[in-house]
Design a protein around this motif. Structure first.
Motif, PDB file in Angstrom:
ATOM      1  N   SER A 108       0.836  -1.197   0.000  1.00 16.12           N
ATOM      2  CA  SER A 108       0.000   0.000   0.000  1.00 16.12           C
ATOM      3  C   SER A 108       0.871   1.248   0.000  1.00 16.12           C
ATOM      4  O   SER A 108       2.048   1.211   0.370  1.00 16.12           O
ATOM      5  N   GLN A 109       0.287   2.369  -0.404  1.00 11.99           N
ATOM      6  CA  GLN A 109       1.039   3.617  -0.395  1.00 11.99           C
ATOM      7  C   GLN A 109       1.495   3.979   1.012  1.00 11.99           C
ATOM      8  O   GLN A 109       2.614   4.465   1.217  1.00 11.99           O
ATOM      9  N   GLU A 110       0.657   3.722   1.989  1.00  7.67           N
ATOM     10  CA  GLU A 110       1.033   4.007   3.374  1.00  7.67           C
ATOM     11  C   GLU A 110       2.246   3.185   3.793  1.00  7.67           C
ATOM     12  O   GLU A 110       3.162   3.684   4.467  1.00  7.67           O
ATOM     13  N   SER A 111       2.278   1.910   3.395  1.00 11.97           N
ATOM     14  CA  SER A 111       3.414   1.048   3.734  1.00 11.97           C
ATOM     15  C   SER A 111       4.682   1.491   3.008  1.00 11.97           C
ATOM     16  O   SER A 111       5.785   1.409   3.560  1.00 11.97           O
ATOM     17  N   ASN A 153       5.385   4.573   2.189  1.00 14.37           N
ATOM     18  CA  ASN A 153       5.848   5.753   2.923  1.00 14.37           C
ATOM     19  C   ASN A 153       6.606   5.345   4.183  1.00 14.37           C
ATOM     20  O   ASN A 153       7.694   5.863   4.483  1.00 14.37           O
ATOM     21  N   GLU A 154       6.046   4.418   4.951  1.00 12.98           N
ATOM     22  CA  GLU A 154       6.674   3.997   6.197  1.00 12.98           C
ATOM     23  C   GLU A 154       7.992   3.268   5.947  1.00 12.98           C
ATOM     24  O   GLU A 154       8.930   3.370   6.741  1.00 12.98           O
ATOM     25  N   GLU A 213       2.860  13.537  -2.625  1.00 13.69           N
ATOM     26  CA  GLU A 213       2.395  12.942  -1.367  1.00 13.69           C
ATOM     27  C   GLU A 213       3.565  12.382  -0.558  1.00 13.69           C
ATOM     28  O   GLU A 213       3.642  12.565   0.661  1.00 13.69           O
ATOM     29  N   GLU A 214       4.467  11.682  -1.250  1.00 12.53           N
ATOM     30  CA  GLU A 214       5.605  11.082  -0.562  1.00 12.53           C
ATOM     31  C   GLU A 214       6.540  12.160  -0.016  1.00 12.53           C
ATOM     32  O   GLU A 214       7.058  12.033   1.105  1.00 12.53           O
ATOM     33  N   PHE A 268       4.945  13.665   3.132  1.00 15.81           N
ATOM     34  CA  PHE A 268       5.006  12.742   4.262  1.00 15.81           C
ATOM     35  C   PHE A 268       6.399  12.733   4.879  1.00 15.81           C
ATOM     36  O   PHE A 268       6.565  12.826   6.108  1.00 15.81           O
TER      37      PHE A 268
END
Length: 380
Positions: free
Chosen positions: A188-191, A193-194, A222-223, A226
């Motif tokens: 996922s995009q969230e993963s 990023n993390e 977005e990245e 973040f």
């Protein structure tokens, strides 16, 4: 993964402090030679060792902190459950590298590090570089992109970035495939990023390698936001967007004097509403659509309803800059039937406008190198 293309060997530049692709072997042949890098402890020493070992040298690195650093990134990847996504491990030997005492006849090479690890053993500050990989041909990578990739400790690849065979440019990097295909996300995009954040906090030079340009539907903004909010430095290397380069490769100029003076680049991932399509027709710009194969029939129907003439040119340009590149030139009135008959699939760049009718035919590649549609999102 496609068959790796061979590129010139790697060289070490004291002026620019990076490892880059060039023609060192014109002056030196490394096969069978011994090289002593044991005096060097910075990150470049491990990249240099891997590059020379790949060229056939025996490399001595002593008690290499740089290799231990690479092992640390591999451990972090395993702790985060990324084993199945790793295309290349940072500390995996890809040639003859020894941590034993240096052989007496080994040559010494001077390396100049841009950033040495701190004296107290703490990790240096990590950085993330958002790199545009262009439309897929490695020859279209910028010098800045090659530099960032060659200096990377960790590379996170988009789906289209894999076509660049990045392992040829980054012999000592941990390479992770985080690409997303329509409806099929490995991460996922969230993963993502993390993951970038975790490696940057561990002191890694992280390259986020994207197809095209990071800021044309690539979530680069977005990245960036973040990471910046987390205090991570972000560098940006723009890339050639497929929205303009793929049409140019097919002989289609996005703007053309006395034909159109505007070009609109749009994402076709979601269907356009009638107001959007009517506005495009009123503007009179060339329309370039990415990720628009599934919604293509509704796009065509809406443009015709908005009054765009059936004689308007349409180009469906599949898999630009690859061995399977294929072009379908048609008109708005015949576009849906022709696309279905040809089995057009993603990835494809769709160009709609009168510029298609004035294309430069001498620029075209052979139109159909294969008659078998490649895997991808099928036309709805």
């Amino acid at each position: 993964m496609p068959t790796a293309r061979r590129f010139p060997p790697l060289r070490f530049s004291s002026a620019s402090n990076f490892v880059k692709a060039s023609a060192l072997s014109v002056a030196h042949r490394w096969q069978g030679r011994a090289v002593d890098l044991s005096d060097h402890r910075g990150p470049a020493s491990w990249r240099a060792a891997q590059a020379l070992a790949l060229e056939g040298a025996t490399v001595y690195i002593g008690d290499s902190r740089a290799r231990d650093r690479a092992h640390g990134f591999d451990r972090l990847a395993r702790e985060r459950g990324l084993e199945k996504l790793a295309l290349q491990w940072a500390a995996e030997l890809r040639g003859e590298i020894s941590s034993d005492a240096c052989a007496p006849h080994a040559e010494k090479i001077a390396l100049h590090e841009a950033e040495e690890p701190s004296e107290n053993g703490a990790n240096p500050a990590g950085v993330v570089t958002l790199v545009g990989g262009g439309p897929g041909d490695p020859n279209l990578l910028t010098v800045a992109a090659l530099t960032a990739i060659a200096r990377a400790d960790v590379v996170l690849l988009d789906r289209l970035g894999i076509a660049l065979n990045v392992v040829d440019f980054a012999p000592a990097a941990l390479v992770i495939d985080v690409g997303k295909a329509p409806g099929r996300h490995k991460m996922s995009q969230e993963s993502i990023n993390e993951t970038m954040l975790a490696f940057a906090r561990a002191g890694a030079r992280v390259v986020r390698l994207k197809g095209g340009d990071p800021f044309i539907f690539g979530r680069g903004g977005e990245e960036w936001r973040f990471l910046a909010e987390q205090g991570i430095r972000v560098d940006v290397v723009p890339g050639l967007t497929s929205a303009l380069s793929v049409p140019a490769h097919a002989g289609v100029s996005a703007t053309y004097r006395e034909v159109t003076r505007a070009v609109t680049i749009m994402s076709g991932h979601q269907p356009f509403n009638q107001a959007e399509l009517s506005s495009l027709v009123s503007l009179g710009s060339t329309i370039v659509i990415l990720m628009g194969v599934a919604t293509f029939p509704s796009t065509v129907a809406g443009l015709r309803k908005a009054g765009l003439p059936d004689s308007t040119g349409v180009a469906l340009l599949e898999q630009g800059y690859t061995a399977n590149e294929r072009h379908t030139f048609t008109t708005l009135g015949a576009a849906i039937d022709d696309a279905r008959a040809r089995g057009v699939t993603n990835p494809a760049v769709i160009v709609i406008g009168d510029v298609v009718n004035v294309r430069e035919a001498s620029a075209e590649i052979i139109e159909a190198r294969t008659d078998t549609p490649t895997e991808g999102e099928e036309l709805a």
